[in-house]
Design a protein around this motif. Structure first.
Motif, PDB file in Angstrom:
ATOM      1  N   GLY A 298      36.645  39.698  45.418  1.00 12.69           N
ATOM      2  CA  GLY A 298      36.081  38.692  44.528  1.00 12.69           C
ATOM      3  C   GLY A 298      35.925  37.347  45.205  1.00 12.69           C
ATOM      4  O   GLY A 298      36.134  37.204  46.408  1.00 12.69           O
ATOM      5  N   SER A 299      35.555  36.342  44.422  1.00 10.67           N
ATOM      6  CA  SER A 299      35.256  35.035  44.995  1.00 10.67           C
ATOM      7  C   SER A 299      36.397  34.037  44.844  1.00 10.67           C
ATOM      8  O   SER A 299      36.275  32.888  45.250  1.00 10.67           O
ATOM      9  CB  SER A 299      33.987  34.461  44.355  1.00 10.67           C
TER      10      SER A 299
ATOM     11  N   GLU B 251      44.263  35.428  44.286  1.00  9.74           N
ATOM     12  CA  GLU B 251      45.567  35.874  43.791  1.00  9.74           C
ATOM     13  C   GLU B 251      45.527  37.382  43.646  1.00  9.74           C
ATOM     14  O   GLU B 251      44.445  37.989  43.576  1.00  9.74           O
ATOM     15  CB  GLU B 251      45.859  35.191  42.452  1.00  9.74           C
ATOM     16  N   THR B 252      46.694  38.002  43.636  1.00 14.34           N
ATOM     17  CA  THR B 252      46.767  39.446  43.409  1.00 14.34           C
ATOM     18  C   THR B 252      47.554  39.720  42.136  1.00 14.34           C
ATOM     19  O   THR B 252      48.666  39.200  41.969  1.00 14.34           O
ATOM     20  CB  THR B 252      47.451  40.156  44.594  1.00 14.34           C
ATOM     21  N   THR B 253      46.961  40.486  41.234  1.00 14.09           N
ATOM     22  CA  THR B 253      47.651  40.938  40.027  1.00 14.09           C
ATOM     23  C   THR B 253      47.288  42.397  39.809  1.00 14.09           C
ATOM     24  O   THR B 253      46.108  42.748  39.775  1.00 14.09           O
ATOM     25  CB  THR B 253      47.247  40.080  38.811  1.00 14.09           C
ATOM     26  N   TRP B 254      48.299  43.229  39.701  1.00 12.10           N
ATOM     27  CA  TRP B 254      48.058  44.666  39.601  1.00 12.10           C
ATOM     28  C   TRP B 254      47.910  45.142  38.160  1.00 12.10           C
ATOM     29  O   TRP B 254      47.320  46.175  37.892  1.00 12.10           O
ATOM     30  CB  TRP B 254      49.228  45.434  40.232  1.00 12.10           C
TER      31      TRP B 254
ATOM     32  N   ALA C 120      41.271  43.371  48.860  1.00  9.25           N
ATOM     33  CA  ALA C 120      40.949  43.809  47.513  1.00  9.25           C
ATOM     34  C   ALA C 120      42.234  44.184  46.773  1.00  9.25           C
ATOM     35  O   ALA C 120      43.301  44.281  47.370  1.00  9.25           O
ATOM     36  CB  ALA C 120      39.990  44.993  47.564  1.00  9.25           C
ATOM     37  N   ASP C 121      42.099  44.366  45.483  1.00  8.81           N
ATOM     38  CA  ASP C 121      43.267  44.626  44.645  1.00  8.81           C
ATOM     39  C   ASP C 121      44.093  45.816  45.096  1.00  8.81           C
ATOM     40  O   ASP C 121      43.615  46.720  45.759  1.00  8.81           O
ATOM     41  CB  ASP C 121      42.815  44.864  43.207  1.00  8.81           C
TER      42      ASP C 121
ATOM     43  N   ASP D 252      40.285  39.563  41.804  1.00  6.29           N
ATOM     44  CA  ASP D 252      39.049  40.311  41.595  1.00  6.29           C
ATOM     45  C   ASP D 252      39.029  40.940  40.209  1.00  6.29           C
ATOM     46  O   ASP D 252      39.900  41.708  39.853  1.00  6.29           O
ATOM     47  CB  ASP D 252      38.952  41.407  42.647  1.00  6.29           C
ATOM     48  N   THR D 253      38.017  40.613  39.439  1.00  7.65           N
ATOM     49  CA  THR D 253      37.896  41.214  38.114  1.00  7.65           C
ATOM     50  C   THR D 253      36.882  42.344  38.126  1.00  7.65           C
ATOM     51  O   THR D 253      36.696  43.027  37.141  1.00  7.65           O
ATOM     52  CB  THR D 253      37.440  40.176  37.075  1.00  7.65           C
TER      53      THR D 253
END
Ligand SMILES: [Ca+2]
Ligand SMILES: [Ca+2]
Ligand SMILES: [Ca+2]
Length: 222
Positions: A151-152, A97-100, A60-61, A142-143
């Motif tokens: 997320g998917s 993908e990971t975006t903080w 997860a994020d 994950d939004t």
């Protein structure tokens, strides 16, 4: 042998060939090995260079478990497992993908990749491109953090029935200094083999054989 009798034989043979092609248990699930990591330009923190970060299930994020490609960088992944030692797959590819930071607009954290599939590590320039994944536009991260899941991901169909062994991702990011951040990557059979469902190819093969036999009979009756 009459022509249509031959057709009947061809039906049997092609049916058998199709059944053979779909019977193997395709590799599915998450990447098991990073074959190549060729980081691009930009300041990539050491913990973002750990190639094991892109393997296995997505986190997860706001974890640090991702592999940053760098601007213009690339990586190649494979999917062999105890169930499929050769690691061949078909169907589709999913990337997390990971975006903080702020996730509302692609333009703010513009990270993207082009995704390729192939079999020859010495010929990557001729691999098949299956499309681009943008981190925000395509929901690769994950939004919805309320359930704590990753997320998917974002999925691209390969678009043919061929078998492939590797996925290559190439960074196309326009703004972010360390490029697209691969959290996880998976392959998914187009038609996941299900134990209880009859093999469609067996049915098709049978129909082909029947059709060929009927044609042969029709021919003899003329
Ligand atoms: Ca990111
Ligand atoms: Ca990044
Ligand atoms: Ca990860």
């Amino acid at each position: 042998m009459k022509l249509f009798a031959k057709l009947g034989l061809i039906g049997l043979v092609s049916g058998a060939a199709i059944a053979t092609a779909v019977t193997p248990s395709y590799a599915q699930g998450f990447a098991t090995r990073t074959e190549v990591y060729d980081p691009g330009t930009g300041n990539i923190a050491d913990y973002r260079r750990d190639v094991t970060n892109a393997l296995g299930t997505p986190q997860a994020d706001r974890t640090r478990d991702f592999l940053s490609l760098g601007m213009g960088g690339s990586a190649i992944f494979s999917f062999a497992s105890a169930e499929n030692v050769d690691g061949y797959f078909s169907g589709s590819v999913t990337v997390w993908e990971t975006t903080w930071g702020n996730k509302s607009r692609q333009s703010q954290y513009d990270e993207r990749i082009e995704v390729f599939v192939g079999n020859n590590l010495n010929d990557v320039e001729n691999w098949l491109s299956i499309g681009e994944i943008w981190n925000i536009r395509d929901g690769a991260f994950d939004t919805n953090q309320s359930d704590g899941s990753a997320g998917s991901g974002a999925t691209l169909d390969i678009g043919n029935d061929d078998l492939y062994k590797y996925v290559r991702v190439v960074d196309l990011s326009q703004k972010r200094a360390d490029g697209f951040d691969v959290n996880a990557i998976a392959v998914n059979p187009a038609n996941a083999p299900a134990e209880a469902v009859p093999e469609p190819a067996t049915i098709i093969g049978g129909l082909l054989a029947l059709g060929g036999g009927a044609l042969a009979k029709k021919c003899r009756n003329r």
